[in-house]
Enzyme design. Structure first.
Site, short mmCIF file in Angstrom:
data_model
loop_
_atom_site.label_atom_id
_atom_site.label_comp_id
_atom_site.label_asym_id
_atom_site.label_seq_id
_atom_site.Cartn_x
_atom_site.Cartn_y
_atom_site.Cartn_z
N ASP A 232 1.10 -1.37 0.27
CA ASP A 232 -0.02 -0.29 0.53
C ASP A 232 1.22 1.74 -0.27
OD1 ASP A 232 -1.95 1.91 0.11
OD2 ASP A 232 -2.84 0.72 1.70
C1 BGC Z 1 -4.52 2.88 0.10
C2 BGC Z 1 -5.01 2.01 -1.53
C3 BGC Z 1 -4.76 3.03 -1.86
C4 BGC Z 1 -3.71 3.82 -2.32
C5 BGC Z 1 -2.75 4.70 -3.22
C6 BGC Z 1 -3.44 4.47 0.10
O1 BGC Z 1 -3.49 5.39 0.87
O2 BGC Z 1 -5.20 3.10 1.30
O3 BGC Z 1 -6.41 1.51 -0.78
O4 BGC Z 1 -4.84 2.84 -3.67
O5 BGC Z 1 -3.40 5.01 -1.27
O6 BGC Z 1 -3.78 5.71 -3.40
#
Ligand code: BGC
Length: 763
Positions: A232
């Protein structure tokens, strides 16, 4: 590209180039190696539409992204219980990705809804792992059929927003397997997602990015995942450890810092170069899979996809209550549409999934646009101001007047943006006071009141007995207004079912006392008793149970049959049931099959959903639905053998309208194929030994021999008794008595004499 060729490419790369592939180029792109023809590809949020940032990137939904279509969020699409529909959604998103040259969409988001308070529940599917995994599999299938990757997230146990970057989700092995891993398992095994996104949090003390057991042992070795794992955004902790654990790609860019750590580790011998090579191979295999299957003809048609968004939402809306058949409305009725969300619906949640919708269709827009609506019969009153919690008396008065002058009031209410979002959890389950007060005031003057809800997770409904109908529209995407109007007026027969329980109050929820945790630890002490598994096992009253949803027709169930009344766990069981639409209009039913163990020694939920199917029936039509159940339908995760295990015994196969309303049921006997080896000691209880067929024979034989005449006499006297200790008490005492106690109480029995008995039991 063939694996052989990929390996050949890797052999031509420098150490630095290989390490470079392990982190992003920028916020959304992976690195390429130009001299070798390795492309840089783009990944984009997800999950319910495209958030493609052409300009400056961020993971919070702050900077603008291209104009796109916002489809219903996961909370809504799960309520469709419709695999085909969700696949259609996936295909549409996949096509948009091809048109926009996006290699992978970051979704589906599929964490279990452990508590209704999780700020991100609107993106997730369900409290039930089967629904979650099936819906996710359907989406993955659709997207990947367009040769675009998915990144199911957040693997795993990311069930709260509170301290999501540092908190450790602490759970036992069985809970992990039956609930939190199960949510991912079916999807991974069936659909082989191209990538997986590991979550921010720790699992039992180890960050997911460096959790070898999860990323390699379970994901790759057990489930056969063959794509690449990405972090993530900003979830990387220790780069070298995470590479060893099986995390291929760090996102976003690390400015080269962690690439350097990989190079240094190889040079100083703490990391094998072969680990890096394998990581690059897994990664490039996916990069080329996209690159070689580009669909350069793909088009992104905003208007067409908007229509798809509406059609999907129509299948997701859940009719929670419909007293006196107030719904569907007829066009000749005077209706007061009340509430800000009638004109400006809340249709998506905040954070990384936020879509820059090219247009939004409100209920009032639909009133204008749909031919069958008599516009002159509809009035609008704002009713509340989203920004305030306190009721605005002028707005309430206007709404009450509008309600008085109409035949029916339809209040468009729900949760404002700041009540639920990625990044933080909800503090309570209430709607804003101003909305609750508005509903009470309108219902006071208008007996025919309908509430339409726009929210991503359950809310308390203190006014539930005062309104006749409630429609749960969830965060229904940019066409939610049109879909809602079509359901309100019966152009569409509602067919959604709740994929989560609506508890009466937050205090009733299974993890109420522990949610969020303390000292960076969130202890999942409710174990497998999540959602309806808890409420049904405790026979608790809820506001609306899991699986609940009404329609404008009626369904009846008959003729439940099973292919056999007795099966071995290695065999499958076919379960059939006839479903009839007994009403006067076509409709869709979600046939739900639960399994309930009738006994056994393991503490298990009262019943668990093991299969479901959504079917369409014309008025008067009957269809036979057949489910095939295998071992897993009867199994629990045994921590003794670290595998799924079925206890021999009777199980009820139940067909239910929802988790609390069983309509048909029959019993089958399932015979286990695995004997869990037991080691008996002086501390084993008589009950444990007697429960084991071999143990029972040995114990009975040797006890007689050991006790001798004096002991026999004592046993007989105890049986005749003086009435103070009855048979039941005696049996309970014996059942719980460890072997060693026989030496204290039974003449003739000594610890020494028990040794050969234990040896025989263990032989
Ligand atoms: C989120 C993800 C997301 C990523 C990119 C993170 O903060 O938890 O679900 O895909 O950011 O935006």
């Amino acid at each position: 590209m063939e694996r052989e060729k990929i390996r050949e490419l890797i052999s031509q790369m420098t150490l630095e180039e290989k390490a470079g592939l392990c982190s992003g180029l920028d916020f959304w792109r992976t690195k390429g190696v130009e001299r070798l023809g390795i492309p840089s590809v783009m990944v984009t949020d997800g999950p319910h539409g495209l958030r493609k940032q052409d300009g400056e990137g961020d993971h919070l939904g702050i900077n603008v992204s291209i104009k796109a279509v916002c489809f219903p969020a996961g909370c809504a699409t799960a309520s469709s219980f419709d695999r085909e529909l969700v696949t259609k959604l996936g295909e549409t998103i996949g096509e948009e990705c091809q048109a926009e040259n996006v290699s992978t969409i970051l979704g589906p988001a599929m964490n279990i809804k452990r508590s209704p308070l999780c700020g991100r529940n609107f993106e997730y599917y369900s409290e039930d792992p089967l629904v979650s995994t099936e819906m996710a599999a359907a989406l993955v299938h659709g997207v990947q059929s367009k040769n675009v990757g998915t990144s199911p997230k957040h693997f795993m146990a990311n069930n709260q927003e509170y301290h999501r970057l540092t908190s450790s989700s602490e759970m036992d092995e069985r809970t992990m397997r039956e609930i939190y891993l199960s949510s991912f398992e079916g999807m991974v095994k069936k659909e082989k997602p191209w990538t997986i996104m590991n979550s921010y949090n720790k699992l039992n003390g180890t960050y997911l990015c460096e959790n070898r057991e999860m990323l390699t042992d379970v994901l790759r070795k057990e489930w056969g995942f063959d794509g690449y794992v990405m972090t993530d955004w900003g979830a990387m902790n220790d780069r070298v450890e995470s590479l060893k654990a099986g995390c291929n790609l760090e996102m976003p860019a690390s400015g080269g810092e962690t690439d350097g750590e990989i190079v240094a580790a190889i040079k100083n011998g703490t990391l094998e170069e072969s680990v890096l090579d394998a990581c690059c191979e897994e990664f490039l295999n996916i990069v080329f899979r996209y690159e070689e299957n580009r669909d350069r003809e793909a088009v992104f048609n905003l208007e067409k996809d908007h229509e798809t968004a509406r059609r999907i939402e129509e299948e997701c809306i859940v009719l929670l209550k419909n007293e006196d058949e107030l719904l569907p409305l007829t066009a000749d009725k005077k209706a007061a549409f009340i509430g800000k969300y009638a004109a400006a619906p809340r249709y998506q949640g905040g954070g990384s999934s936020h879509i820059n919708s090219f247009k939004v269709e409100s209920a009032m827009n639909a009133v204008e646009a749909f031919d069958y609506i008599k516009k002159e019969n509809i009035t609008y009153a704002q009713g509340f101001d989203d920004a305030a919690d306190q009721a605005d008396e002028t707005l309430v008065r206007e709404a009450v007047d509008a309600a008085k002058n109409a035949d029916v009031a339809v209040i468009f209410a729900g949760l404002p943006d700041n009540f639920e979002s990625e990044g933080y959890d909800r503090k309570h389950m209430r709607m804003p006071d101003c909305q609750n007060a508005l509903i009470e005031a309108v219902a006071e003057v208008q007996p025919n009141t309908v509430v339409v809800l726009h929210n991503g997770a359950p809310v308390e409904m203190p006014w539930i007995d005062k309104v006749k109908a409630v429609l749960e529209a969830y965060l229904g995407g940019q066409a939610v207004g049109g879909a809602t109007v079509n359901v309100l007026y019966g152009a569409v027969n509602p067919s959604g079912r709740l994929a989560e329980t609506f508890p009466l109050r937050v205090q009733d929820t299974p993890c109420y006392l522990n949610y969020g945790g303390e000292h960076e630890k969130s202890v999942y002490s409710e174990g497998v008793f999540v959602g309806y598994r808890y409420y049904t096992s405790k026979d608790m009253e809820v506001l609306f149970p899991f699986g609940h949803g009404l329609t404008y027709t009626e369904f009846s169930y008959n003729g439940l049959t099973v292919s056999s009344e007795r099966i071995k766990e290695s065999e499958t069981l076919a379960v059939s049931v006839d479903v009839t639409n007994t009403g006067s209009r076509a409709g869709k039913e979600v046939v739900q099959l639960y399994v309930a163990p009738r006994g056994g020694t393991i503490i298990r939920p009262l019943r668990e959903l093991r299969a479901f199917e959504k079917i369409e029936l014309a008025a008067g039509e009957t269809k036979k639905v057949t489910f095939i159940l295998d071992k897993r339908a009867f199994a629990y995760w045994s921590t003794e053998i670290h595998d799924w295990h079925v206890e021999s015994g009777e199980y009820e196969v139940q067909i239910a309208k929802n988790a609390q309303d069983v309509v048909l049921s029959t019993a089958v006997y399932v015979e286990s194929g695995t004997i869990i080896p037991k080691v008996f000691t002086l501390n084993s209880t008589i009950g444990e030994i007697m429960a084991d067929p071999k143990g029972r024979t040995i114990l009975e034989q040797s006890m007689g021999a050991m006790m001798g005449a004096e002991g026999q006499q004592m046993a007989e006297e105890a049986q005749e008794g003086d009435g103070v200790i009855n048979d039941e008490m005696m049996a309970a005492t014996m059942e719980a008595m460890p072997l060693r106690q026989l030496a204290s109480f039974v003449p003739g029995v000594t610890r020494k004499a028990l040794e050969p008995l234990i040896q025989a039991l263990n032989s």
